[in-house]
Motif scaffolding. Structure first.
Motif, PDB file in Angstrom:
ATOM      1  N   SER A 160       0.855  -1.181   0.000  1.00 33.01           N
ATOM      2  CA  SER A 160       0.000   0.000   0.000  1.00 33.01           C
ATOM      3  C   SER A 160       0.890   1.228   0.000  1.00 33.01           C
ATOM      4  O   SER A 160       2.117   1.130   0.153  1.00 33.01           O
ATOM      5  N   GLU A 161       0.272   2.375  -0.160  1.00 32.16           N
ATOM      6  CA  GLU A 161       1.037   3.624  -0.124  1.00 32.16           C
ATOM      7  C   GLU A 161       1.826   3.733   1.177  1.00 32.16           C
ATOM      8  O   GLU A 161       3.011   4.074   1.180  1.00 32.16           O
ATOM      9  N   PHE A 162       1.188   3.408   2.303  1.00 35.34           N
ATOM     10  CA  PHE A 162       1.868   3.526   3.595  1.00 35.34           C
ATOM     11  C   PHE A 162       2.989   2.500   3.719  1.00 35.34           C
ATOM     12  O   PHE A 162       4.106   2.836   4.143  1.00 35.34           O
ATOM     13  N   SER A 163       2.714   1.255   3.351  1.00 34.18           N
ATOM     14  CA  SER A 163       3.718   0.209   3.551  1.00 34.18           C
ATOM     15  C   SER A 163       4.920   0.378   2.630  1.00 34.18           C
ATOM     16  O   SER A 163       6.033  -0.026   2.977  1.00 34.18           O
ATOM     17  N   LEU A 164       4.723   0.981   1.458  1.00 35.75           N
ATOM     18  CA  LEU A 164       5.807   1.114   0.494  1.00 35.75           C
ATOM     19  C   LEU A 164       6.599   2.409   0.647  1.00 35.75           C
ATOM     20  O   LEU A 164       7.817   2.420   0.474  1.00 35.75           O
ATOM     21  N   LEU A 165       5.907   3.493   0.962  1.00 37.58           N
ATOM     22  CA  LEU A 165       6.559   4.803   0.965  1.00 37.58           C
ATOM     23  C   LEU A 165       6.869   5.344   2.359  1.00 37.58           C
ATOM     24  O   LEU A 165       7.732   6.208   2.500  1.00 37.58           O
ATOM     25  N   VAL A 166       6.163   4.860   3.355  1.00 41.30           N
ATOM     26  CA  VAL A 166       6.336   5.419   4.699  1.00 41.30           C
ATOM     27  C   VAL A 166       7.025   4.425   5.634  1.00 41.30           C
ATOM     28  O   VAL A 166       8.036   4.751   6.274  1.00 41.30           O
ATOM     29  N   GLN A 167       6.508   3.225   5.711  1.00 41.72           N
ATOM     30  CA  GLN A 167       6.994   2.268   6.701  1.00 41.72           C
ATOM     31  C   GLN A 167       8.507   2.016   6.619  1.00 41.72           C
ATOM     32  O   GLN A 167       9.198   2.124   7.645  1.00 41.72           O
ATOM     33  N   PRO A 168       9.079   1.699   5.440  1.00 38.88           N
ATOM     34  CA  PRO A 168      10.524   1.420   5.413  1.00 38.88           C
ATOM     35  C   PRO A 168      11.367   2.626   5.815  1.00 38.88           C
ATOM     36  O   PRO A 168      12.391   2.477   6.501  1.00 38.88           O
ATOM     37  N   GLN A 169      10.919   3.814   5.403  1.00 34.33           N
ATOM     38  CA  GLN A 169      11.680   5.014   5.720  1.00 34.33           C
ATOM     39  C   GLN A 169      11.632   5.323   7.219  1.00 34.33           C
ATOM     40  O   GLN A 169      12.638   5.714   7.821  1.00 34.33           O
ATOM     41  N   VAL A 170      10.490   5.158   7.830  1.00 30.84           N
ATOM     42  CA  VAL A 170      10.383   5.391   9.273  1.00 30.84           C
ATOM     43  C   VAL A 170      11.267   4.417  10.032  1.00 30.84           C
ATOM     44  O   VAL A 170      11.992   4.802  10.964  1.00 30.84           O
ATOM     45  N   LEU A 171      11.235   3.164   9.647  1.00 30.16           N
ATOM     46  CA  LEU A 171      12.028   2.150  10.360  1.00 30.16           C
ATOM     47  C   LEU A 171      13.527   2.372  10.202  1.00 30.16           C
ATOM     48  O   LEU A 171      14.308   2.005  11.086  1.00 30.16           O
ATOM     49  N   SER A 172      13.937   2.975   9.083  1.00 29.68           N
ATOM     50  CA  SER A 172      15.367   3.218   8.862  1.00 29.68           C
ATOM     51  C   SER A 172      15.794   4.624   9.263  1.00 29.68           C
ATOM     52  O   SER A 172      16.986   4.951   9.174  1.00 29.68           O
ATOM     53  N   GLY A 173      14.853   5.459   9.675  1.00 32.80           N
ATOM     54  CA  GLY A 173      15.175   6.829  10.048  1.00 32.80           C
ATOM     55  C   GLY A 173      15.346   7.764   8.878  1.00 32.80           C
ATOM     56  O   GLY A 173      15.842   8.886   9.037  1.00 32.80           O
ATOM     57  N   ALA A 174      14.922   7.350   7.689  1.00 30.81           N
ATOM     58  CA  ALA A 174      15.071   8.179   6.488  1.00 30.81           C
ATOM     59  C   ALA A 174      13.855   9.083   6.292  1.00 30.81           C
ATOM     60  O   ALA A 174      12.800   8.897   6.906  1.00 30.81           O
ATOM     61  N   LEU A 175      14.007  10.052   5.401  1.00 28.91           N
ATOM     62  CA  LEU A 175      12.907  10.942   5.039  1.00 28.91           C
ATOM     63  C   LEU A 175      11.901  10.195   4.181  1.00 28.91           C
ATOM     64  O   LEU A 175      12.275   9.514   3.224  1.00 28.91           O
ATOM     65  N   SER A 236      11.881   9.785  15.621  1.00 28.96           N
ATOM     66  CA  SER A 236      10.643  10.452  15.204  1.00 28.96           C
ATOM     67  C   SER A 236      10.609  10.545  13.685  1.00 28.96           C
ATOM     68  O   SER A 236      11.617  10.882  13.046  1.00 28.96           O
ATOM     69  N   PRO A 237       9.477  10.236  13.081  1.00 30.25           N
ATOM     70  CA  PRO A 237       9.425  10.184  11.613  1.00 30.25           C
ATOM     71  C   PRO A 237       9.620  11.550  10.981  1.00 30.25           C
ATOM     72  O   PRO A 237       9.174  12.571  11.507  1.00 30.25           O
ATOM     73  N   ARG A 238      10.286  11.534   9.834  1.00 31.12           N
ATOM     74  CA  ARG A 238      10.450  12.739   9.022  1.00 31.12           C
ATOM     75  C   ARG A 238       9.633  12.550   7.753  1.00 31.12           C
ATOM     76  O   ARG A 238       9.925  11.657   6.951  1.00 31.12           O
ATOM     77  N   LEU A 239       8.606  13.365   7.588  1.00 32.62           N
ATOM     78  CA  LEU A 239       7.701  13.246   6.453  1.00 32.62           C
ATOM     79  C   LEU A 239       7.614  14.565   5.709  1.00 32.62           C
ATOM     80  O   LEU A 239       7.617  15.628   6.319  1.00 32.62           O
ATOM     81  N   GLU A 240       7.518  14.473   4.389  1.00 28.52           N
ATOM     82  CA  GLU A 240       7.268  15.650   3.564  1.00 28.52           C
ATOM     83  C   GLU A 240       6.296  15.268   2.452  1.00 28.52           C
ATOM     84  O   GLU A 240       6.335  14.127   1.961  1.00 28.52           O
ATOM     85  N   PRO A 241       5.444  16.202   2.036  1.00 21.29           N
ATOM     86  CA  PRO A 241       4.545  15.897   0.905  1.00 21.29           C
ATOM     87  C   PRO A 241       5.352  15.685  -0.371  1.00 21.29           C
ATOM     88  O   PRO A 241       6.321  16.395  -0.632  1.00 21.29           O
ATOM     89  N   MET A 242       4.943  14.712  -1.151  1.00 19.06           N
ATOM     90  CA  MET A 242       5.578  14.445  -2.435  1.00 19.06           C
ATOM     91  C   MET A 242       5.026  15.413  -3.482  1.00 19.06           C
ATOM     92  O   MET A 242       3.819  15.628  -3.554  1.00 19.06           O
TER      93      MET A 242
END
Length: 300
Positions: A160-175, A236-242
C-alpha cells in the motif's frame, strides 16, 4: 458437515483468510495460477486460472462459498478485471455457490463526509468505475453475493502507499515523501481485519445483496507513522509531501505509481470510513493499531 470454501488468489489477504478458516476446522480450496499459498492440512492448493470459467465451475463443486481475493496488476484493472470478474460471476450463476467479493472504496469516488456502504458508486476514474461496474453487475445478477470493502491496507506483508513509501523510511530513520496530506484523517484497514471480515461474511445470512466495510483505524499519515516509530523504537518520523514531479519520476520505476493519481484524495478532505454496521451485525472490530504495527515491524 465440514464446510468447503473456495478462495481465488493466493496473496496476503487470501492466505490469511484461508488460514483463519482452516484453523477453525473448515476446508479451503485455494486457487491461484501458481498453486501458491500457506500449508495446512485443511488447505488444498490448486494451480488454475480463475478466468477459465469451466475450470472454476468444476472447482466450485461441493463448495459452500466462493471468496474472491484475486486481482490483476494494479495498472491493468480497467483492461483485465472485467474478464476475471465475469468468469467468477458466471461460475457462481452456474453453481449457485454464495459469493463473497473482496472490494475497496474506489467505486464511491470523492466523498465529503463519512463513507457509508449505502452511498452511491459515483467514481469517475477508470479504476473506480471498473470496481463499481463489477459490483453492480454482480448484485443485479440475482446470485447470492456480497462485497467486503476495505480501506488502504496496513500491517504485515501488505502493499500500500503507507507500507511502500512510509513504513521502510520510518524504520530506517530516512525521510519519507508521501503523495497525500500529512495531517488529514484517513482510514486504514488492518490486513487481519480484512480477513476476519471476509470470514464473518461467510457465516451470516444477512450479508447478501449489499456491501460491508472492513473496520478501520482513522488517523493521519503523520500520526500513524509516529505510532510506528514508537512501536519500533525508531527516531521520530520525518515526512514531507511528495510533489507532482516526484510522483511522476516515481511512476517511471513502476506503473503502479502512475495509476495512483486517480485515488489521491482532494487536499484537506478527510477520508473516514463508517464501519458501524459491520461491527454491530458481523461482530468484527478493528484491531489495536499498535498490535498491527508491531506485527509489521517483526516481519520487516
Amino acid at each position: 458437515m465440514q464446510k468447503l470454501h473456495v478462495i481465488t488468489g493466493a496473496g496476503v489477504t487470501a492466505s490469511r483468510t484461508a488460514m483463519l478458516l482452516a484453523e477453525d476446522g473448515e476446508r479451503v480450496r485455494l486457487v491461484s495460477r501458481k498453486g501458491a499459498g500457506p500449508e495446512h492440512p485443511l488447505i488444498e492448493r490448486v494451480a488454475a486460472d480463475a478466468s477459465d470459467t469451466a475450470e472454476l465451475t468444476r472447482l466450485l463443486d461441493g463448495a459452500d462459498t466462493l471468496i474472491n481475493c484475486a486481482a490483476p496488476a494494479y495498472h491493468l484493472w480497467p483492461s483485465h478485471f472485467p474478464a476475471l470478474a465475469g468468469s467468477l460471476l458466471e461460475a457462481v450463476k452456474r453453481t449457485s455457490v454464495p459469493y463473497v467479493m473482496l472490494g475497496n472504496l474506489y467505486g464511491y469516488g470523492l466523498v465529503d463526509g463519512p463513507i457509508t456502504p449505502d452511498l452511491p458508486l459515483l467514481a469517475k476514474g477508470p479504476k473506480g468505475r471498473v470496481r463499481a461496474a463489477m459490483w453492480e453487475e454482480a448484485v443485479s445478477s440475482g446470485a447470492p453475493v456480497t462485497e467486503v470493502r476495505a480501506a488502504q491496507f496496513y500491517g504485515r506483508g501488505v502493499m500500500s502507499e503507507f507500507s511502500l513509501l512510509v513504513q521502510p523510511q520510518v524504520l530506517s530513520g530516512a525521510l519519507a515523501l508521501v503523495p497525500s496530506e500529512l495531517d488529514v484523517p484517513h482510514s486504514y484497514a488492518a490486513i487481519g481485519d480484512v480477513a476476519r471480515t471476509l470470514v464473518a461474511a461467510t457465516r451470516d445470512d444477512r450479508v447478501w445483496g449489499r456491501a460491508w466495510h472492513v473496520p478501520v483505524a482513522t488517523l493521519s499519515v503523520r500520526a500513524l507513522a509516529t505510532r510506528l516509530a514508537d512501536v519500533a523504537g525508531a527516531p521520530s518520523p520525518r515526512l514531507e509531501p511528495m510533489t507532482e514531479r516526484e510522483l511522476a519520476l516515481l511512476a517511471f520505476t513502476d506503473p503502479f505509481w502512475a495509476e495512483l493519481r486517480e485515488v489521491l484524495h482532494t487536499p484537506g478532505l478527510p477520508y473516514v470510513v463508517d464501519y458501524s454496521e459491520t461491527e454491530e451485525v458481523l461482530g468484527v472490530k478493528p484491531s489495536p493499531v499498535d498490535e498491527v504495527l508491531a506485527e509489521a515491524v517483526q516481519a520487516a
